[in-house]
Design a protein around this motif. Structure first.
Motif, PDB file in Angstrom:
ATOM      1  N   ARG A  95      19.529 -13.909 -10.964  1.00 12.02           N
ATOM      2  CA  ARG A  95      18.236 -13.942 -11.309  1.00 12.02           C
ATOM      3  C   ARG A  95      16.210 -12.934 -11.012  1.00 12.02           C
ATOM      4  O   ARG A  95      15.621 -13.332 -11.856  1.00 12.02           O
ATOM      5  CB  ARG A  95      17.667 -16.171 -11.662  1.00 12.02           C
ATOM      6  N   THR A  96      16.997 -12.509 -10.120  1.00 10.77           N
ATOM      7  CA  THR A  96      15.558 -12.002  -9.856  1.00 10.77           C
ATOM      8  C   THR A  96      15.139 -10.455 -10.292  1.00 10.77           C
ATOM      9  O   THR A  96      15.982  -9.848 -10.755  1.00 10.77           O
ATOM     10  CB  THR A  96      15.895 -11.390  -8.018  1.00 10.77           C
ATOM     11  N   LEU A  97      13.763 -10.395 -10.862  1.00  7.03           N
ATOM     12  CA  LEU A  97      13.619  -9.520 -11.548  1.00  7.03           C
ATOM     13  C   LEU A  97      12.581  -7.886 -10.433  1.00  7.03           C
ATOM     14  O   LEU A  97      12.520  -8.756  -9.702  1.00  7.03           O
ATOM     15  CB  LEU A  97      12.705  -9.497 -12.703  1.00  7.03           C
ATOM     16  N   ALA A  98      12.612  -6.673 -11.241  1.00 11.20           N
ATOM     17  CA  ALA A  98      12.053  -6.251 -10.290  1.00 11.20           C
ATOM     18  C   ALA A  98      11.393  -5.116 -10.638  1.00 11.20           C
ATOM     19  O   ALA A  98      11.965  -4.910 -11.889  1.00 11.20           O
ATOM     20  CB  ALA A  98      13.146  -5.244  -8.690  1.00 11.20           C
ATOM     21  N   PHE A  99      10.441  -4.744 -10.358  1.00 10.24           N
ATOM     22  CA  PHE A  99       9.465  -3.874 -10.381  1.00 10.24           C
ATOM     23  C   PHE A  99       9.667  -2.749  -9.442  1.00 10.24           C
ATOM     24  O   PHE A  99       8.986  -3.287  -8.538  1.00 10.24           O
ATOM     25  CB  PHE A  99       8.131  -3.512 -11.518  1.00 10.24           C
ATOM     26  N   ILE A 100       9.190  -1.294  -9.880  1.00  6.54           N
ATOM     27  CA  ILE A 100       9.464   0.182  -8.816  1.00  6.54           C
ATOM     28  C   ILE A 100       7.617   0.431  -9.360  1.00  6.54           C
ATOM     29  O   ILE A 100       8.000   1.001 -10.432  1.00  6.54           O
ATOM     30  CB  ILE A 100      10.038   0.782  -8.962  1.00  6.54           C
ATOM     31  N   GLY A 101       6.583   0.435  -8.372  1.00  3.75           N
ATOM     32  CA  GLY A 101       5.791   1.035  -8.914  1.00  3.75           C
ATOM     33  C   GLY A 101       5.395   2.540  -8.459  1.00  3.75           C
ATOM     34  O   GLY A 101       5.948   3.394  -8.044  1.00  3.75           O
ATOM     35  N   PRO A 102       4.744   2.963  -8.484  1.00  7.17           N
ATOM     36  CA  PRO A 102       3.966   4.924  -8.700  1.00  7.17           C
ATOM     37  C   PRO A 102       4.468   5.604  -7.643  1.00  7.17           C
ATOM     38  O   PRO A 102       4.107   4.575  -6.461  1.00  7.17           O
ATOM     39  CB  PRO A 102       2.694   4.634  -9.106  1.00  7.17           C
ATOM     40  N   VAL A 146      12.231 -18.119 -12.140  1.00  5.62           N
ATOM     41  CA  VAL A 146      12.401 -19.810 -11.860  1.00  5.62           C
ATOM     42  C   VAL A 146      12.607 -20.696 -10.108  1.00  5.62           C
ATOM     43  O   VAL A 146      12.523 -21.912 -10.280  1.00  5.62           O
ATOM     44  CB  VAL A 146      14.203 -20.077 -12.342  1.00  5.62           C
ATOM     45  N   ALA A 147      12.669 -19.818  -9.689  1.00  5.92           N
ATOM     46  CA  ALA A 147      12.868 -20.502  -8.029  1.00  5.92           C
ATOM     47  C   ALA A 147      11.452 -20.326  -8.041  1.00  5.92           C
ATOM     48  O   ALA A 147      11.016 -21.336  -6.554  1.00  5.92           O
ATOM     49  CB  ALA A 147      13.828 -19.825  -6.888  1.00  5.92           C
ATOM     50  N   GLY A 148      10.765 -19.986  -8.214  1.00  6.52           N
ATOM     51  CA  GLY A 148       9.260 -19.501  -8.058  1.00  6.52           C
ATOM     52  C   GLY A 148       9.173 -18.577  -6.282  1.00  6.52           C
ATOM     53  O   GLY A 148       8.095 -19.084  -5.605  1.00  6.52           O
ATOM     54  N   ILE A 149       9.997 -17.303  -5.960  1.00  5.18           N
ATOM     55  CA  ILE A 149      10.534 -16.816  -4.569  1.00  5.18           C
ATOM     56  C   ILE A 149       9.531 -15.580  -5.204  1.00  5.18           C
ATOM     57  O   ILE A 149       9.728 -14.932  -6.707  1.00  5.18           O
ATOM     58  CB  ILE A 149      11.385 -17.068  -4.170  1.00  5.18           C
ATOM     59  N   THR A 150       8.391 -15.145  -4.832  1.00  6.28           N
ATOM     60  CA  THR A 150       8.167 -13.547  -5.176  1.00  6.28           C
ATOM     61  C   THR A 150       8.390 -12.669  -3.388  1.00  6.28           C
ATOM     62  O   THR A 150       8.229 -13.185  -2.566  1.00  6.28           O
ATOM     63  CB  THR A 150       6.357 -13.402  -5.510  1.00  6.28           C
ATOM     64  N   GLY A 151       8.173 -11.751  -3.421  1.00  8.54           N
ATOM     65  CA  GLY A 151       8.671 -10.541  -2.527  1.00  8.54           C
ATOM     66  C   GLY A 151       7.931  -9.170  -2.869  1.00  8.54           C
ATOM     67  O   GLY A 151       8.155  -8.898  -3.857  1.00  8.54           O
ATOM     68  N   LEU A 190       0.617  -1.078   0.116  1.00 12.99           N
ATOM     69  CA  LEU A 190      -0.109   0.386   0.089  1.00 12.99           C
ATOM     70  C   LEU A 190       0.950   1.059   0.338  1.00 12.99           C
ATOM     71  O   LEU A 190       1.690   1.347   0.544  1.00 12.99           O
ATOM     72  CB  LEU A 190      -1.395  -0.379   0.914  1.00 12.99           C
ATOM     73  N   THR A 191       0.508   2.385  -0.792  1.00 15.75           N
ATOM     74  CA  THR A 191       1.904   3.817  -1.049  1.00 15.75           C
ATOM     75  C   THR A 191       0.482   4.644  -1.539  1.00 15.75           C
ATOM     76  O   THR A 191      -0.326   4.802  -1.794  1.00 15.75           O
ATOM     77  CB  THR A 191       2.155   3.626  -1.927  1.00 15.75           C
ATOM     78  N   ALA A 192       1.321   5.598  -0.624  1.00 16.43           N
ATOM     79  CA  ALA A 192       0.155   7.114  -1.482  1.00 16.43           C
ATOM     80  C   ALA A 192       1.527   7.914  -1.361  1.00 16.43           C
ATOM     81  O   ALA A 192       1.994   9.511  -0.520  1.00 16.43           O
ATOM     82  CB  ALA A 192      -0.357   7.622  -0.605  1.00 16.43           C
ATOM     83  N   ASP A 193       2.819   7.609  -2.519  1.00 15.12           N
ATOM     84  CA  ASP A 193       4.055   8.732  -2.101  1.00 15.12           C
ATOM     85  C   ASP A 193       5.052   7.450  -2.495  1.00 15.12           C
ATOM     86  O   ASP A 193       6.111   8.108  -2.723  1.00 15.12           O
ATOM     87  CB  ASP A 193       4.359  10.029  -1.538  1.00 15.12           C
ATOM     88  N   CYS A 194       5.112   7.116  -1.295  1.00 17.85           N
ATOM     89  CA  CYS A 194       6.717   5.870  -1.291  1.00 17.85           C
ATOM     90  C   CYS A 194       6.050   4.905  -1.946  1.00 17.85           C
ATOM     91  O   CYS A 194       5.173   4.766  -2.915  1.00 17.85           O
ATOM     92  CB  CYS A 194       5.619   5.450   0.390  1.00 17.85           C
ATOM     93  N   THR A 195       7.324   3.869  -2.311  1.00 22.26           N
ATOM     94  CA  THR A 195       8.426   3.062  -3.642  1.00 22.26           C
ATOM     95  C   THR A 195       8.048   2.069  -3.330  1.00 22.26           C
ATOM     96  O   THR A 195       8.567   1.020  -2.157  1.00 22.26           O
ATOM     97  CB  THR A 195       9.514   3.743  -3.297  1.00 22.26           C
ATOM     98  N   PRO A 196       6.239   1.563  -3.796  1.00 26.70           N
ATOM     99  CA  PRO A 196       6.427  -0.151  -3.920  1.00 26.70           C
ATOM    100  C   PRO A 196       7.250  -0.949  -4.005  1.00 26.70           C
ATOM    101  O   PRO A 196       7.629  -0.217  -5.892  1.00 26.70           O
ATOM    102  CB  PRO A 196       4.417  -0.879  -4.407  1.00 26.70           C
ATOM    103  N   VAL A 197       7.769  -1.788  -4.114  1.00 25.11           N
ATOM    104  CA  VAL A 197       8.627  -2.941  -4.562  1.00 25.11           C
ATOM    105  C   VAL A 197       8.241  -4.268  -4.996  1.00 25.11           C
ATOM    106  O   VAL A 197       8.583  -4.618  -3.549  1.00 25.11           O
ATOM    107  CB  VAL A 197      10.767  -2.830  -4.093  1.00 25.11           C
ATOM    108  N   LEU A 198       8.522  -4.687  -5.944  1.00 23.60           N
ATOM    109  CA  LEU A 198       8.315  -6.419  -6.473  1.00 23.60           C
ATOM    110  C   LEU A 198       8.944  -6.563  -7.065  1.00 23.60           C
ATOM    111  O   LEU A 198       9.985  -6.195  -8.186  1.00 23.60           O
ATOM    112  CB  LEU A 198       6.831  -6.098  -7.708  1.00 23.60           C
ATOM    113  N   LEU A 199       9.080  -7.833  -6.740  1.00 30.31           N
ATOM    114  CA  LEU A 199      10.448  -9.083  -7.148  1.00 30.31           C
ATOM    115  C   LEU A 199      10.011 -10.355  -7.428  1.00 30.31           C
ATOM    116  O   LEU A 199       9.049 -10.232  -6.284  1.00 30.31           O
ATOM    117  CB  LEU A 199      11.623  -8.776  -6.006  1.00 30.31           C
TER     118      LEU A 199
END
Length: 253
Positions: free
Chosen positions: A147-154, A112-117, A99-108
């Motif tokens: 091998r980990t992929l990251a996406f930064i949200g709004p 291959v390993a089947g792990i998310t964060g 949950l955010t309303a200015d802070c940075t959400p970090v999705l990972l």
């Protein structure tokens, strides 16, 4: 954007929900003063718009720290949600939400390993090290940072996040890449820039970052702009499919 990984990243906007002003419309935060029934409806709508089971989404009790919870399912009814700013799981199909309303959400995700964060990185969390902490927790479950992929949200951009000079110096002392200046020439902090640098130092590949500054966008909630307002959500999950995508926008868009 899309890539052959099975990892999914998504962020909502503020439209398509049932909350009244000042939380209009798709407020997904349960601790901001909104009607709890409206929040439940909004969370159901947002999940279904992404093809998710609303009951298979893990939320956090975010406190601007760096603690991480390892989860294998949603919190049970009546169970107290722990005060953490990151969650990790080895369960495919389980969605992790920030949950955010200015802070940075970090999705990972390490498909291959089947792990998310997922991590909630505000200015205090950036300094505390919540991003390295979530990457390390994923590695503890078997993920490979390389091998980990990251996406930064709004989130609020460095050109808008004005802070006192001493605060900028303190944050930049911990994460130099967070040093910023507003468009009008005053001290600022670029939290997302700091997150990018921390991910890079951990060997994690950034596959995308939202172009949206929440403070500038009328389509997104911003605490710094409005104070009493709703919360956006950003989600990560792993599917069994071979294609992955990143989406922005709630059910109304």
């Amino acid at each position: 954007m899309a890539h052959a990984s099975g990892a999914h990243f998504a962020s909502t906007d503020r439209w398509g929900g049932v909350s009244a002003a000042p939380y209009a419309e798709l407020n997904l935060g349960g601790a901001v003063g909104d009607d709890p029934a409206a929040v439940r409806t909004n969370r159901e709508r947002a999940a279904r718009s992404l093809g998710l089971d609303p009951a298979a989404v893990v939320w956090m009790n975010q406190v601007h720290g760096k603690d991480v919870a390892v989860v294998d399912g949603p919190w049970r009814g009546g169970e107290e949600i722990p005060a953490v700013d990151a969650v990790v799981t080895a369960r495919r199909g389980l969605a992790l939400a920030v949950l955010t309303a200015d802070c940075t959400p970090v999705l990972l995700a390490d498909p291959v390993a089947g792990i998310t964060g997922a991590a909630h990185a505000g200015r205090p969390g950036l300094v505390a090290g919540v991003v390295p902490a979530v990457v390390e927790a994923m590695a503890g479950l078997g993920a490979d940072p390389a091998r980990t992929l990251a996406f930064i949200g709004p989130s609020v951009c460095g050109g808008c996040y004005e802070v006192p000079e001493a605060m900028r110096a303190d944050v930049a002392g911990a994460v130099p890449e967070s040093w910023a200046t507003t468009r009008w020439g005053t001290p600022a902090v670029d939290v997302a820039g700091g997150v990018r640098a921390q991910l890079g130092r951990m060997g994690v590949s950034l596959v995308g970052q939202s172009h949206i500054c929440t403070m500038e966008s009328a389509d997104h909630f911003s605490y710094r702009r409005d104070r009493v307002t709703g919360r956006l959500a950003s989600y990560v999950w792993l599917g069994d499919d071979e294609r992955a995508g990143e989406a922005e926008g709630g059910p109304g868009r």
